[in-house]
Design a protein around this motif. Structure first.
Motif, PDB file in Angstrom:
ATOM      1  N   MET A 103    -101.364 -37.744  28.340  1.00  0.00           N
ATOM      2  CA  MET A 103    -100.430 -38.686  28.946  1.00  0.00           C
ATOM      3  C   MET A 103    -100.262 -38.380  30.434  1.00  0.00           C
ATOM      4  O   MET A 103    -100.133 -39.296  31.254  1.00  0.00           O
ATOM      5  CB  MET A 103     -99.084 -38.624  28.225  1.00  0.00           C
ATOM      6  N   ALA A 104    -100.281 -37.108  30.791  1.00  0.00           N
ATOM      7  CA  ALA A 104    -100.165 -36.737  32.200  1.00  0.00           C
ATOM      8  C   ALA A 104    -101.372 -37.227  32.990  1.00  0.00           C
ATOM      9  O   ALA A 104    -101.232 -37.770  34.096  1.00  0.00           O
ATOM     10  CB  ALA A 104    -100.025 -35.221  32.321  1.00  0.00           C
ATOM     11  N   LEU A 105    -102.564 -37.028  32.425  1.00  0.00           N
ATOM     12  CA  LEU A 105    -103.782 -37.480  33.113  1.00  0.00           C
ATOM     13  C   LEU A 105    -103.767 -38.991  33.305  1.00  0.00           C
ATOM     14  O   LEU A 105    -104.203 -39.507  34.342  1.00  0.00           O
ATOM     15  CB  LEU A 105    -105.010 -37.057  32.304  1.00  0.00           C
ATOM     16  N   GLU A 106    -103.247 -39.698  32.321  1.00  0.00           N
ATOM     17  CA  GLU A 106    -103.218 -41.163  32.384  1.00  0.00           C
ATOM     18  C   GLU A 106    -102.205 -41.675  33.408  1.00  0.00           C
ATOM     19  O   GLU A 106    -102.431 -42.708  34.062  1.00  0.00           O
ATOM     20  CB  GLU A 106    -102.897 -41.722  30.997  1.00  0.00           C
ATOM     21  N   SER A 107    -101.084 -40.939  33.576  1.00  0.00           N
ATOM     22  CA  SER A 107     -99.988 -41.454  34.407  1.00  0.00           C
ATOM     23  C   SER A 107     -99.947 -40.871  35.816  1.00  0.00           C
ATOM     24  O   SER A 107     -99.109 -41.276  36.621  1.00  0.00           O
ATOM     25  CB  SER A 107     -98.642 -41.173  33.725  1.00  0.00           C
ATOM     26  N   THR A 108    -100.856 -39.944  36.139  1.00  0.00           N
ATOM     27  CA  THR A 108    -100.785 -39.235  37.414  1.00  0.00           C
ATOM     28  C   THR A 108    -101.891 -39.688  38.349  1.00  0.00           C
ATOM     29  O   THR A 108    -103.076 -39.650  38.007  1.00  0.00           O
ATOM     30  CB  THR A 108    -100.892 -37.708  37.196  1.00  0.00           C
ATOM     31  N   ALA A 109    -101.487 -40.082  39.559  1.00  0.00           N
ATOM     32  CA  ALA A 109    -102.442 -40.502  40.592  1.00  0.00           C
ATOM     33  C   ALA A 109    -103.074 -39.271  41.248  1.00  0.00           C
ATOM     34  O   ALA A 109    -102.581 -38.151  41.099  1.00  0.00           O
ATOM     35  CB  ALA A 109    -101.715 -41.349  41.633  1.00  0.00           C
ATOM     36  N   PRO A 110    -104.175 -39.464  41.984  1.00  0.00           N
ATOM     37  CA  PRO A 110    -104.830 -38.322  42.642  1.00  0.00           C
ATOM     38  C   PRO A 110    -103.910 -37.520  43.564  1.00  0.00           C
ATOM     39  O   PRO A 110    -104.114 -36.316  43.745  1.00  0.00           O
ATOM     40  CB  PRO A 110    -105.965 -38.978  43.432  1.00  0.00           C
ATOM     41  N   ASP A 111    -102.870 -38.157  44.131  1.00  0.00           N
ATOM     42  CA  ASP A 111    -101.965 -37.423  45.025  1.00  0.00           C
ATOM     43  C   ASP A 111    -100.844 -36.711  44.270  1.00  0.00           C
ATOM     44  O   ASP A 111     -99.982 -36.071  44.888  1.00  0.00           O
ATOM     45  CB  ASP A 111    -101.363 -38.364  46.075  1.00  0.00           C
ATOM     46  N   GLY A 112    -100.856 -36.795  42.933  1.00  0.00           N
ATOM     47  CA  GLY A 112     -99.844 -36.135  42.122  1.00  0.00           C
ATOM     48  C   GLY A 112     -98.649 -36.996  41.781  1.00  0.00           C
ATOM     49  O   GLY A 112     -97.770 -36.559  41.025  1.00  0.00           O
ATOM     50  N   SER A 113     -98.592 -38.202  42.305  1.00  0.00           N
ATOM     51  CA  SER A 113     -97.462 -39.086  42.007  1.00  0.00           C
ATOM     52  C   SER A 113     -97.625 -39.703  40.618  1.00  0.00           C
ATOM     53  O   SER A 113     -98.727 -39.770  40.064  1.00  0.00           O
ATOM     54  CB  SER A 113     -97.355 -40.192  43.055  1.00  0.00           C
ATOM     55  N   VAL A 114     -96.501 -40.130  40.042  1.00  0.00           N
ATOM     56  CA  VAL A 114     -96.503 -40.719  38.708  1.00  0.00           C
ATOM     57  C   VAL A 114     -95.761 -42.048  38.734  1.00  0.00           C
ATOM     58  O   VAL A 114     -94.906 -42.293  39.598  1.00  0.00           O
ATOM     59  CB  VAL A 114     -95.848 -39.783  37.673  1.00  0.00           C
ATOM     60  N   THR A 115     -96.105 -42.883  37.786  1.00  0.00           N
ATOM     61  CA  THR A 115     -95.406 -44.161  37.635  1.00  0.00           C
ATOM     62  C   THR A 115     -94.998 -44.333  36.183  1.00  0.00           C
ATOM     63  O   THR A 115     -95.660 -43.841  35.265  1.00  0.00           O
ATOM     64  CB  THR A 115     -96.315 -45.339  38.046  1.00  0.00           C
ATOM     65  N   GLY A 116     -93.887 -45.019  35.991  1.00  0.00           N
ATOM     66  CA  GLY A 116     -93.446 -45.355  34.646  1.00  0.00           C
ATOM     67  C   GLY A 116     -92.797 -44.227  33.880  1.00  0.00           C
ATOM     68  O   GLY A 116     -92.597 -44.345  32.667  1.00  0.00           O
ATOM     69  N   LEU A 117     -92.448 -43.134  34.553  1.00  0.00           N
ATOM     70  CA  LEU A 117     -91.831 -42.004  33.873  1.00  0.00           C
ATOM     71  C   LEU A 117     -90.389 -41.814  34.304  1.00  0.00           C
ATOM     72  O   LEU A 117     -90.023 -42.146  35.435  1.00  0.00           O
ATOM     73  CB  LEU A 117     -92.609 -40.704  34.164  1.00  0.00           C
TER      74      LEU A 117
END
Length: 427
Positions: A103-117
């Motif tokens: 789930m982390a790999l799916e929700s994390t952008a290359p810069d380390g930011s996340v969406t929908g959490l």
């Protein structure tokens, strides 16, 4: 390595500053805090900043997903290196059904930011009000320390993550949880809250935390939530047990560092009879309340650890079947890594002598093995340890005088080290 906390967890320190997790405090001054644009984030920033995507958490996520240990995770790195079940491991297991590495790999952008959490759990240090003055504590976490801090340490100030607080005018800096706006901001920052851990001070003494409990009940969150409390086993308000019935699960972390006079000396102003009576009361508590013992391992407590482990086993508790421990990192003069090999050997020999031969002796001795391995891997070099040893010699006598307790007889093996250093360093 992998840990779900940089995606799911928020810690709030006693002064309201935000941190990644309590274990990161062991990485040294400042490394525990959350920063954004070089600004230390505080509880008052929750409604103004995207805390989940602050610079610190983005950096930590990138390193974790690359398989590297972030600086903040030094304690888990050290514990896992000696084969221990470090926090990253048991948090991964706890999150198996709520947040996984996939789930982390799916929700994390290359810069380390996340969406929908949103945050799933909080670790809230809700102030510094406390009725004890544990020797390894300080005014920022225990109000009882204000009157004795200068007498014992020689300092009229104390430091929290490089912030200097004056003893005379800093008590108001640790009251963030009194402001209902801060509590409301916490609730708004998560619509899927699963757990809150409360620490203090002594959280059961801090009455205004009940506003948070009542808000969680009225919002409908409580039925799916777990609460965990770190408590000193001296005080249990009866009405809290009624509030707790509205929550899915209550978990009590019962802080005990030794038996009898040794516990009373380490957790100064506590009373062993009260502590032991309350642990037995908790063992008979409602089914949705679970209890475990937690021991702080220090130069003082290690020689008593075997006796405490054996005592807990001999009680044959109904529900208390877990006994965790963690090492003191600050103040450094109580950290076992400043000891010399002959001192740690004597201390561990004494601790092991209190464990009875029997079916569980191997299990109990493994808990001592853990600290022996940590010591031999991370022992502090003599040149680095010298200042901390001298500091311990100085405060040893001051603690004895202030507490009016004979530390030399209560902690005889630690006293041997102190006396050796007193002669060597001419303190």
């Amino acid at each position: 390595m992998w840990c779900p906390l940089p995606w799911t967890h928020l810690g709030v320190k006693n002064n309201g500053d935000l941190r990644m997790c309590s274990h990161s405090q062991s990485a040294g001054q400042g490394n525990t805090l959350l920063y954004n644009n070089q600004h230390i984030l505080n509880i008052t920033d929750l409604d103004r900043e995207d805390v989940l995507n602050c610079d610190t958490l983005k950096d930590v996520r990138r390193k974790m997903l690359d398989g590297d240990w972030p600086t903040q995770c030094r304690r888990c790195e050290q514990e896992s290196s000696v084969g221990s079940n470090s926090r990253d491991q048991w948090e991964t297991e706890r999150h198996l059904h709520s947040f996984t590495k996939a789930m982390a790999l799916e929700s994390t952008a290359p810069d380390g930011s996340v969406t929908g959490l949103k945050f799933q759990d909080f670790d809230l240090r809700i102030g510094n009000q406390c009725n004890l003055r544990c020797v390894m504590c300080f005014p920022g976490e225990a109000s009882k320390w204000y009157d004795a801090h200068q007498e014992i340490t020689g300092l009229d100030y104390f430091v929290v993550d490089d912030k200097v607080y004056d003893l005379g005018n800093s008590s108001s800096a640790f009251g963030w949880s009194k402001d209902k706006n801060n509590i409301d901001a916490l609730i708004r920052s998560s619509n899927g809250l699963l757990k809150i851990k409360f620490g203090g001070g002594e959280p059961l003494l801090i009455k205004h935390h009940r506003y948070l409990l009542e808000s969680l009940i009225s919002s409908g969150y409580s039925r799916n939530m777990e609460l965990e409390y770190s408590v000193n086993l001296t005080f249990f308000p009866p009405d809290l047990f009624t509030l707790w019935k509205q929550f899915k699960k209550i978990r009590i972390c019962a802080s005990i560092d030794a038996l009898g006079p040794a516990n009373d000396a380490i957790r100064y102003l506590s009373n062993w009879e009260t502590v032991s009576d309350n642990i037995r009361m908790l063992d008979q508590s409602d089914d949705h309340i679970s209890v475990f013992i937690s021991t702080t391992i220090s130069v003082l407590s290690l020689e008593h650890y075997g006796a405490l482990l054996q005592w807990a086993a001999d009680q044959r508790f109904k529900k208390i079947n877990e006994h965790f421990s963690h090492m003191v990192y600050n103040p450094v003069y109580f950290n076992i890594n400043i000891l010399e090999p002959q001192h740690i050997d004597n201390i561990l020999k004494s601790a092991r002598s209190s464990i009875s031969v029997g079916s569980i002796s191997s299990k109990l001795n493994k808990k001592l093995d853990h600290y022996e391995k940590l010591y031999h891997r991370y022992r502090m070099p003599d040149d680095d340890a010298a200042e901390h040893r001298q500091r311990l010699v100085m405060v040893w006598q001051r603690f004895k005088d202030n507490q009016q307790q004979d530390w030399d007889s209560i902690f005889p093996h630690a006293a041997i080290a102190v006396n050796d250093w007193r002669d060597r360093y001419n303190v």
